[in-house]
Design a protein around this motif. Structure first.
Motif, short mmCIF file in Angstrom:
data_model
loop_
_atom_site.label_atom_id
_atom_site.label_comp_id
_atom_site.label_asym_id
_atom_site.label_seq_id
_atom_site.Cartn_x
_atom_site.Cartn_y
_atom_site.Cartn_z
N HIS A 151 0.09 -62.33 -128.67
CA HIS A 151 -0.55 -61.40 -127.73
C HIS A 151 0.42 -60.32 -127.29
O HIS A 151 0.01 -59.15 -127.10
N ALA A 152 1.71 -60.68 -127.14
CA ALA A 152 2.71 -59.65 -126.81
C ALA A 152 2.81 -58.62 -127.94
O ALA A 152 2.96 -57.42 -127.69
N PHE A 153 2.70 -59.09 -129.19
CA PHE A 153 2.72 -58.16 -130.33
C PHE A 153 1.52 -57.22 -130.28
O PHE A 153 1.64 -56.01 -130.54
N PHE A 154 0.36 -57.77 -129.92
CA PHE A 154 -0.84 -56.94 -129.82
C PHE A 154 -0.68 -55.91 -128.71
O PHE A 154 -1.11 -54.75 -128.85
N ILE A 155 -0.08 -56.32 -127.59
CA ILE A 155 0.16 -55.38 -126.48
C ILE A 155 1.12 -54.28 -126.92
O ILE A 155 0.90 -53.08 -126.65
N TYR A 156 2.17 -54.68 -127.60
CA TYR A 156 3.19 -53.70 -128.03
C TYR A 156 2.60 -52.65 -128.98
O TYR A 156 2.95 -51.47 -128.94
N ASN A 157 1.64 -53.06 -129.79
CA ASN A 157 1.02 -52.14 -130.75
C ASN A 157 -0.29 -51.56 -130.24
O ASN A 157 -1.07 -51.00 -131.03
N ASN A 158 -0.56 -51.75 -128.93
CA ASN A 158 -1.75 -51.20 -128.29
C ASN A 158 -3.05 -51.68 -128.97
O ASN A 158 -4.04 -50.94 -129.05
N MET A 159 -3.03 -52.88 -129.46
CA MET A 159 -4.21 -53.44 -130.11
C MET A 159 -5.15 -54.10 -129.09
O MET A 159 -6.31 -54.39 -129.40
N VAL A 160 -4.63 -54.36 -127.88
CA VAL A 160 -5.44 -54.89 -126.78
C VAL A 160 -5.11 -54.09 -125.54
O VAL A 160 -4.04 -53.48 -125.43
N GLU A 161 -6.06 -54.07 -124.63
CA GLU A 161 -5.83 -53.38 -123.37
C GLU A 161 -5.00 -54.27 -122.43
O GLU A 161 -5.25 -55.46 -122.31
N TYR A 162 -4.04 -53.63 -121.76
CA TYR A 162 -3.20 -54.37 -120.80
C TYR A 162 -2.95 -53.42 -119.62
O TYR A 162 -1.94 -52.73 -119.55
N PRO A 163 -3.90 -53.35 -118.70
CA PRO A 163 -3.83 -52.34 -117.63
C PRO A 163 -2.91 -52.69 -116.47
O PRO A 163 -2.88 -51.97 -115.47
N LEU A 164 -2.19 -53.81 -116.57
CA LEU A 164 -1.41 -54.23 -115.40
C LEU A 164 -0.31 -53.24 -115.07
O LEU A 164 -0.07 -52.90 -113.92
N ARG A 165 0.40 -52.74 -116.08
CA ARG A 165 1.48 -51.78 -115.87
C ARG A 165 1.41 -50.73 -116.98
O ARG A 165 0.94 -50.98 -118.08
N ASP A 166 1.89 -49.54 -116.61
CA ASP A 166 1.96 -48.47 -117.62
C ASP A 166 3.18 -48.62 -118.51
O ASP A 166 3.17 -48.23 -119.68
N SER A 167 4.25 -49.18 -117.94
CA SER A 167 5.48 -49.40 -118.70
C SER A 167 5.88 -50.86 -118.60
O SER A 167 5.39 -51.59 -117.74
N PHE A 168 6.77 -51.26 -119.49
CA PHE A 168 7.23 -52.65 -119.53
C PHE A 168 6.07 -53.63 -119.64
O PHE A 168 6.07 -54.71 -119.06
N GLN A 169 5.06 -53.28 -120.39
CA GLN A 169 3.89 -54.15 -120.53
C GLN A 169 4.25 -55.46 -121.23
O GLN A 169 3.80 -56.54 -120.81
N VAL A 170 5.02 -55.34 -122.31
CA VAL A 170 5.37 -56.56 -123.06
C VAL A 170 6.20 -57.50 -122.20
O VAL A 170 5.96 -58.72 -122.16
N ILE A 171 7.19 -56.91 -121.48
CA ILE A 171 8.06 -57.76 -120.65
C ILE A 171 7.25 -58.43 -119.54
O ILE A 171 7.43 -59.62 -119.25
N SER A 172 6.34 -57.69 -118.91
CA SER A 172 5.54 -58.28 -117.83
C SER A 172 4.66 -59.40 -118.37
O SER A 172 4.46 -60.43 -117.73
N TRP A 173 4.08 -59.22 -119.57
CA TRP A 173 3.27 -60.29 -120.16
C TRP A 173 4.11 -61.52 -120.47
O TRP A 173 3.70 -62.65 -120.22
N ILE A 174 5.30 -61.28 -121.01
CA ILE A 174 6.18 -62.42 -121.32
C ILE A 174 6.54 -63.18 -120.06
O ILE A 174 6.58 -64.42 -120.05
N LEU A 175 6.80 -62.45 -118.95
CA LEU A 175 7.14 -63.12 -117.69
C LEU A 175 5.97 -63.92 -117.16
O LEU A 175 6.13 -65.05 -116.67
N ILE A 176 4.76 -63.32 -117.26
CA ILE A 176 3.58 -64.03 -116.75
C ILE A 176 3.29 -65.26 -117.59
O ILE A 176 3.08 -66.37 -117.07
N SER A 177 3.24 -65.08 -118.92
CA SER A 177 2.92 -66.22 -119.79
C SER A 177 4.05 -67.25 -119.80
O SER A 177 3.82 -68.44 -120.03
N GLY A 178 5.30 -66.77 -119.52
CA GLY A 178 6.42 -67.71 -119.50
C GLY A 178 6.29 -68.76 -118.43
O GLY A 178 6.78 -69.90 -118.59
N ASN A 179 5.61 -68.42 -117.31
CA ASN A 179 5.39 -69.43 -116.26
C ASN A 179 4.54 -70.59 -116.78
O ASN A 179 4.80 -71.75 -116.50
N SER A 180 3.49 -70.21 -117.54
CA SER A 180 2.64 -71.25 -118.11
C SER A 180 3.42 -72.11 -119.10
O SER A 180 3.29 -73.34 -119.12
#
Length: 415
Positions: free
Chosen positions: A132-161
């Motif tokens: 999913h991080a790869f999809f975010i990095y290549n803009n293949m999925v929408e990730y409206p949480l942040r305009d920048s550092f989208q991949v890092i924010s996703w990794i931090l969120i999913s890392g908790n799980s």
């Protein structure tokens, strides 16, 4: 559960839990998924609608199809959870509950499968999150949480799980291992308890057999002694000495009768004294040769006496009945002896009546100095009993009355 028993420990409870999950999951999932499919279809989330449909079909398959084993059902169930998790992640991102489902997959894997399955789900979860991080990095999925550092924010969120899943894989097997050890120890204790119980039962059976044999041998020995005395009495020319031998014979037979009752009843502490009275009286009458002359009547309540009370009571009855047979019916062809035994509130009343000549008023029974009277007095004291022995009120025959308190303490005779 498919041939499993409690002895299978955690496997039994894993399977039991899984069947319970499936039992409740089928109706609840259908109730929730059918509206979800309709809603996502009208929201034009076709992929999510298809995922819900596949999830529903798979639940029905896992729950109702009979030709698959329980292990395959479990992996199908985990596959269902992964379908829901990936669908929610890729279609709803951080707004959905997909990450929570990933953690749930690990927990369920640990609950229904061996710990190795939980470790496998960690790798799968990491792979899904990285994909999913790869999809975010290549803009293949929408990730409206942040305009920048989208991949890092996703990794931090999913890392908790992922971190929670790792903790579950570490600590839940430790908990289950402790439960397994407890189950094993419990079964070990149960086996030891059954072994000890069997040993105690065998020991008790041996002791009962031994005690029965003791009573049987005592009865036989007493019967031999009484037989020898009776034989000697029949050969004795001295009438007075012959009477004394017969008296001793009857006393021994009274004690032998108690042991015979204990042996036959397989009870080594209490006997039915009411039944013993009938046998004892008939034995005395037959031994003294009065079987055709004496009529007996019995009015007996059921009374259980321990051997410490049964022996002295029997000896007392022997003395009284013997005395009646010897002296009450002289110069008479017929006679009657009535025996009453009553029980009320732990109190026992024993009454013996005859319709013979009675005592001489000038010599009351309590004042006689014969061995029989001395025995009655001594045995009554042993029982803690009160007794009366004298002529009946109507002037015909004698009456003996004995009152004592029933003892509930089992024991063997010390005589």
């Amino acid at each position: 559960m498919r041939g499993l028993t409690l002895a299978d420990g955690l496997d039994y409870w894993r399977n039991n839990l899984f069947y319970t999950i499936i039992l409740y999951l089928l109706p609840l999932a259908l109730i929730l998924l059918i509206p979800s499919m309709i809603m996502t279809y009208f929201m034009e989330l076709t992929g999510l609608a298809i995922a819900y449909f596949v999830f529903s079909a798979t639940i029905i398959f896992v729950a109702l199809f009979q030709n698959i084993g329980i292990t395959v059902r479990k992996y199908f169930f985990l596959g269902l959870l992964y379908i829901v998790a990936t669908s929610l992640i890729f279609f709803m991102g951080q707004h959905g509950a997909g990450i929570t489902y990933l953690f749930g997959v690990t927990v369920f894997a640990l609950l229904i499968l061996p710990p190795k399955a939980g470790k496998i789900t960690i790798g799968v979860n990491v792979g899904i999150c990285v994909l999913h991080a790869f999809f975010i990095y290549n803009n293949m999925v929408e990730y409206p949480l942040r305009d920048s550092f989208q991949v890092i924010s996703w990794i931090l969120i999913s890392g908790n799980s992922i971190l929670l899943s790792i903790m579950a894989v570490i600590f839940m097997p430790m908990l289950f291992s402790g439960l397994q050890n407890t189950i094993i120890e419990q079964h070990g204790l149960e086996r030891e308890l059954r072994v000890h119980q069997k040993e105690l039962e065998n020991s008790l059976t041996e002791k009962e057999t031994l005690l029965a044999e003791i009573h049987h041998r005592v009865k036989n020995n007493l019967a031999v002694i009484s037989g020898l005395l009776q034989l000697q009495a029949f050969k004795e020319t001295d009438k007075e000495f012959q009477k004394k031998l017969l008296d001793s014979t009857l006393r021994i037979k009274s004690m032998a009768g108690i042991h015979e009752q204990l042996y036959k009843a397989h009870s080594f502490s209490n006997i039915s004294f009411d039944e013993g009275l009938i046998n004892l009286t008939q034995t005395i009458i037959e031994t003294l040769g009065n079987g055709d002359r004496i009529h007996t009547e019995f009015d007996l309540d059921p009374v259980e006496l321990n051997i410490n009370q049964a022996v002295p009571c029997s000896l007392i009855v022997n003395e009284v009945v013997t005395n009646s047979l010897k002296h009450a019916f002289e110069n008479r062809e017929k006679g009657e002896i009535a025996i009453t035994l009553k029980y009320s509130s732990d109190n026992v009343l024993l009454r013996l009546l005859d319709d013979g000549s009675g005592f001489d008023d000038s010599t009351p029974a309590e004042g006689k100095t014969s061995l029989g009277m001395e025995l009655i007095d001594t045995l009554a004291q042993q029982l803690g009993a009160d007794y009366k022995y004298g002529s009946r009120g109507n002037g015909t025959g004698t009456m003996f009355e004995l009152k004592f308190t029933l003892s509930n303490s089992p024991g063997s005779s010390s005589s």
